[in-house]
Design an enzyme around this catalytic site. Structure first.
Site, PDB file in Angstrom:
ATOM      1  N   GLU A  78      -5.131  27.141  35.290  1.00 46.27           N
ATOM      2  CA  GLU A  78      -5.893  27.456  36.381  1.00 46.27           C
ATOM      3  C   GLU A  78      -6.354  26.608  37.481  1.00 46.27           C
ATOM      4  OE1 GLU A  78      -7.130  32.055  35.470  1.00 46.27           O
ATOM      5  OE2 GLU A  78      -8.451  30.390  34.515  1.00 46.27           O
ATOM      6  N   HIS A  97     -15.263  27.671  36.787  1.00 45.90           N
ATOM      7  CA  HIS A  97     -14.637  29.033  36.482  1.00 45.90           C
ATOM      8  C   HIS A  97     -15.110  29.320  35.215  1.00 45.90           C
ATOM      9  CE1 HIS A  97     -12.106  32.273  36.080  1.00 45.90           C
ATOM     10  NE2 HIS A  97     -11.409  31.558  34.902  1.00 45.90           N
ATOM     11  N   HIS A  99     -15.991  33.150  32.140  1.00 49.44           N
ATOM     12  CA  HIS A  99     -15.982  34.264  31.636  1.00 49.44           C
ATOM     13  C   HIS A  99     -17.145  34.646  30.946  1.00 49.44           C
ATOM     14  CE1 HIS A  99     -11.496  33.063  30.580  1.00 49.44           C
ATOM     15  NE2 HIS A  99     -11.739  33.237  31.989  1.00 49.44           N
ATOM     16  N   HIS A 167     -12.016  39.723  35.179  1.00 55.49           N
ATOM     17  CA  HIS A 167     -11.514  38.125  34.480  1.00 55.49           C
ATOM     18  C   HIS A 167     -13.018  37.528  34.265  1.00 55.49           C
ATOM     19  CE1 HIS A 167      -9.104  34.528  35.453  1.00 55.49           C
ATOM     20  NE2 HIS A 167      -9.983  34.139  34.701  1.00 55.49           N
TER      21      HIS A 167
END
Lengths: 270, 270, 270, 270
Positions: A78, A97, A99, A167
């Site tokens: 990613e 980034h 989660h 996500h």
């Protein structure tokens, strides 16, 4: 952070581990830094859980998210998240980034995270939503293609963070310390917001309060305090990255692996 | 896992301990592996909490869930869960039965767990329910008789997991790593689903997203990353199983116990 | 537990520490055992947090909750809870009073805890409520007077536990191991029940299932497994009580304190 | 606490660390003590996370919240919280300002915390709300100006604590031990109240029960027990402050920093 003696690879390892230690990152997620001397490049670790990243794991990428040197290790799929945001946002120097368990319920329910306490204002007045499905239909929800990365960057716009449906989230900062504060406080804000919702009313900060309180984390006595606190907690848990004694540029894959193993063995005792 | 030098007894101990360390297993639950060279047998530890299982605790069973050699140790009462599933599902190589706190509320409320984030797709589009009472009336809810095991296997069908009313869940995998990922992510999915429910809306993945995202955990850079992460966390906690230096087949009960005690004593210091 | 060589003072220290380590007890709460050779007496520690109780802290009391020997240390104010229950229930050999976070919300809302999973059946089909205010009006909610203790024992009746309004719970057992299992599983049951309630439906076990599943914790392979598990977790945390080398009966207050300090210093390093 | 040999700087470091260890304080928050020999002064650490405060970090302030000696270190911006309360409340000897996760949902929803269990009565019958916006419009929500501090002190009135809208809480006590008990139990009370709300009914103590139970924490066998418990938990975590061997008054900034680093290094091993 403008100090030339600071090792940006070490700083990325440290930031990754702090965010893992504070419950923002887990097996997944990544932290990057725009290259301090070349704004057309960014630094990202090889594919590895953030808590385990060592300085020697950090590689250099172009803003097309391609490795500058042919890699001998696996890369994150990613990385366009980072490249596309650095292209679109010259003011952004660091990207994360994640989660985080705190934000996932909001990503699933489609409920916006809004600033509900003074430190939570670090996320800004509005955190936009991005739903990969809107533009790309059914995918595996990973942001892998350049057009997916550009779409996410457009959704982020001029904001401090963007929620990704089903996500997680992507957060940006003017440096690694702002990125860390913003990520941590945005998670706390989400937890408190959910519980306030359960109590019956989510009263949010006014736009004026959000703007004023959003600047708290730039106060020198606050930056110093949070940085010392998060670093000490990381040291307590025995998870500090190894300091590099030699400053040779690109890591030999074999050496990095050997070092990683030794470090892990040591940490496992603590 | 196809490597012949890998010790399946060690792998079961490791998998059991990882799942305990990640909050899926506690005092109860068990992990099995179909015998790598004899599909008509499976490997399961003696009756012992998963976090404490040592390689020498692992015994061999027929698919009727009977021990291949007369046991000198206590056995789990619920081993038919495993034998009956291995009979019904030739594709299944690993099985885990657990009472994870994340899934119990769903087992009690009778609310299905549905895929709500990309990694949660590892559990598949549908996780069926099995209520022992429907077929067997009042029982102690343990799955002990062969007919109970067969009934559970029928409810599982071709799915990746089955929820057991008032009891827990049983998860299957094509190997131990898939089993672990699926078990961990299914628990995270359940936690996020409950919280999204509290926020007002549980939006689930489309069937297409579920199929595509369900394959993420088979990506080589994902498998490597999660395995390193969970193993390191286990090592950090001082809970790695002991490596066997001698590879003698069946454990002498006395020796196993002595070893277990020494291991525990060492771990207690960390 | 019928083994004559077992030191009941050590067992009480161990049980207190296990229940603290499993989140049932905190700064408050107490575990007692009916005297193994004199049913007219019971054993209880001096006033001290359960996690810190040493065998030498344990004193002997009559069923009127008076110390057999003049004490040189502070005593718990609420010892009538134990004495009055031992008077009313000849079958009870062990009692625990606690303020577990899992049960408090039920004590406040006045909502009964009902068996919702197989292990939760250890608490029985009905856990009655006792509200000190009903009989005694405004008090500080501590159970200090004999008439308060007798009132609580009447509310307990023939049940396995009683909830105390705005205060906590009292649990009884046929021995310390049953007491520990019941206390731990009743807390898990409460947590799952609250979450099932949030999901929309609390389906409880049938009376038949409750009776049958309530016996699971007496199965030899279950008792052995849970005891090993909880003991190992306690050892891992560095909180095992000190083994007494000399078996002199009543502790000199000074010696006990000195020992406690040394033990603490050692534990602080782990 | 009236013992002349007690070092108030050490006691503040200890109290700060206990409250951090019990989850009341995090990177933020501060604990102060009115000067034991000069009621016109109070003691507060330099700007530093409470878990890291050392005795040498503690400085002396006038009730105008100005440092008695010119400081060589950064100071907390919000020290007027303390000075203004010591001015308004001669009975108050200790103050804590915090952002505990347990109280934030109430600060956001605007729902009062009410006494729901016996120990929660330590917070008193009423905990008033203060909303900085009411009097000062849009601010960054920090309490920095004297008029903001005086406004907060007026809202506190004669109560034991005050909730600060979108920010946290401020708690007062007759000494550090009462302050700690009150802060910890008020957080537990908030957690239980939220969960009882989810179960459907928040039944609170009567005014009489609140008054009677509010005195529990002053009972000698309770004070001794909680203090030993919280101190032992802090020692277990390796976070005790360093004892000062030399009793020189004001710390040289350099020395304090060096000491802090050494302490941290040691703790990081545990």
């Amino acid at each position: 952070m403008s100090d030339r003696s600071i090792d940006p690879r070490y700083e990325i390892a440290l930031a990754s581990r702090i965010l893992a230690n504070e419950g923002v990152l887990d097996a997944f997620g990544h932290v990057t830094l725009r290259h301090p001397r070349d704004p057309g490049r960014f630094l990202l670790a090889r594919s590895r859980s953030p808590q385990l990243v060592e300085p020697d794991d950090v590689l250099e990428f172009t803003l097309d998210s391609e490795p500058v040197r042919p890699p001998s290790v696996r890369l994150f799929a990613e990385r366009v998240i980072h490249g596309c945001i650095y292209q679109a946002r010259p003011d952004v120097m660091a990207v994360c980034h994640h989660h985080a368990p705190a934000v996932l319920p909001f990503c699933i329910a489609g409920v916006p995270i809004v600033p509900v306490f003074h430190l939570g204002a670090a996320g800004g007045e509005t955190i936009p939503f991005w739903n990969q499905r809107d533009e790309f239909g059914d995918t595996n929800l990973l942001v892998v293609k350049p057009e997916e990365g550009h779409s996410l960057a457009r959704a982020l716009g001029a904001h401090a963070a963007v929620l990704m449906r089903h996500h997680g989230a992507t957060v940006v900062g003017a440096d690694l310390r702002e990125l860390i504060s913003r990520s941590v406080f945005m998670c706390q804000n989400a937890v408190y917001q959910l519980q306030a919702h359960l109590l019956g009313k989510v009263a949010q900060l006014t736009p004026g309060e959000t703007r004023l309180a959003g600047a708290i984390n730039a106060l020198p006595n606050v930056v110093g305090r949070t940085w010392e606190y998060w670093s000490c907690r990381l040291a307590e848990s025995g998870r500090m990255p190894a300091r590099r004694t030699v400053r040779a540029k690109p890591p030999a894959a074999g050496r990095a692996a050997a070092k990683g193993k030794a470090g892990r063995r040591k940490r496992a005792r603590s």
